[in-house]
Design an enzyme around this catalytic site. Structure first.
Site, PDB file in Angstrom:
ATOM      1  N   ASP A  24       0.857  -1.177   0.000  1.00  0.00           N
ATOM      2  CA  ASP A  24       0.000   0.000   0.000  1.00  0.00           C
ATOM      3  C   ASP A  24       0.901   1.238   0.000  1.00  0.00           C
ATOM      4  O   ASP A  24       2.116   1.137   0.229  1.00  0.00           O
ATOM      5  CB  ASP A  24      -0.880  -0.042   1.254  1.00  0.00           C
ATOM      6  CG  ASP A  24      -1.853   1.112   1.343  1.00  0.00           C
ATOM      7  OD1 ASP A  24      -2.220   1.669   0.297  1.00  0.00           O
ATOM      8  OD2 ASP A  24      -2.240   1.473   2.473  1.00  0.00           O
ATOM      9  N   ASP A 202      -1.814  -0.943   5.934  1.00  0.00           N
ATOM     10  CA  ASP A 202      -2.177  -0.476   7.279  1.00  0.00           C
ATOM     11  C   ASP A 202      -3.670  -0.345   7.528  1.00  0.00           C
ATOM     12  O   ASP A 202      -4.076  -0.023   8.642  1.00  0.00           O
ATOM     13  CB  ASP A 202      -1.556   0.902   7.509  1.00  0.00           C
ATOM     14  CG  ASP A 202      -2.315   2.003   6.758  1.00  0.00           C
ATOM     15  OD1 ASP A 202      -2.475   1.885   5.522  1.00  0.00           O
ATOM     16  OD2 ASP A 202      -2.769   2.963   7.408  1.00  0.00           O
TER      17      ASP A 202
END
Length: 265
Positions: A24, A202
């Site tokens: 990400d 996350d």
């Protein structure tokens, strides 16, 4: 220093013949900031990924909710890195880009109007435009106002059932076209024919990625996955690092291990 068990897992992962290293962007490579346009990757992370992409049989991908243009600009990534934007709806290898139907374009216009009403009713909330949707941001405003704004935005998904609603950290995204990070990761791994996948993230959408990789129809590849959660919260990932600098350390370890494996093989 990363957890010794994580470093051991990195060595095992890096030794596989062909690998996909994916991560990400926001909250992983780049710290979360008040204004999404101000996001920038920490020093060392993109450098490690770029070096990894130069190694044999090693594909590197950024997988983000950001639209492709913003992801490319903010990350500074260039080929051969693969960019997967808009939660899998955009892919840098597809020159045609994201194509919306007339029905989807009409729904996007309606969504824009409805979200403007939400921001007017909840001062400080902000809208981010994406090619296939809109994102309501509440970071930095009064928590009660922010929670009410997010609830109001999420409720639009009940009004317009064709929308895909994706909650995150002080954000909610509503999209007219959506694939999902998990689906995109597994599809990319299958298309590339890699032996193992590394993925770090996350947020809620990254949890979908962790779960999809664990349930990969290719059971052997699923068993060889390496997933890392950045920050706190419940997770389906196998390992965890405390913050973005911790992930940079892991990426550097992956680079070193992969370089040794490539040199030896």
């Amino acid at each position: 220093m990363p957890d010794p068990a994580l470093l051991d897992a990195v060595e095992v992962f890096a030794a596989h013949p062909s690998v996909l290293v994916a991560t990400d962007f926001d909250g992983a490579l780049a710290p979360l900031v008040l204004d999404p346009a101000d996001s920038r990757p920490l020093e060392g992370g993109m450098e490690a990924l770029t070096a990894l992409a130069d190694l044999p049989r090693t594909t590197v991908a950024l997988v983000s909710g950001r639209d492709l243009a913003a992801l490319r600009e903010l990350s500074g990534a260039a080929e051969p890195l693969v960019l997967v934007g808009s939660h899998g709806a955009e892919d840098s290898r597809r020159p045609d880009g994201l194509v919306l139907s007339q029905e989807q374009r009409d729904l996007l216009a309606t969504l824009e109007t409805d979200l403007r009403e939400v921001t007017e009713a909840h001062p400080g909330s902000r809208i981010e435009d994406k090619p296939a949707g809109r994102v309501l941001h509440t970071r930095g405003i009064d928590p009660q106002v922010g929670a009410a704004a997010l609830d109001a935005a999420a409720a639009l998904g009940e009004r317009h059932t064709a929308l895909v609603v994706t909650p995150g950290k002080e954000v909610v995204e509503l999209a007219v076209a959506h694939v999902g990070k998990g689906t995109a990761l597994v599809a990319l791994a299958e298309e590339l024919g890699v032996d193992a996948v590394f993925y770090a993230g996350d947020d809620v959408t990254d949890e979908q990625g962790f779960e999809a990789l664990a349930q990969d129809p290719d059971a052997a590849r699923a068993a060889r996955r390496l997933t890392v959660r950045v920050g706190d919260g419940e997770t389906a990932a196998q390992f965890r690092v405390a913050d973005e600098p911790g992930l940079v350390g892991v990426l550097r370890a992956v680079l070193q291990a992969r370089a040794r494996s490539s040199a030896g093989g």
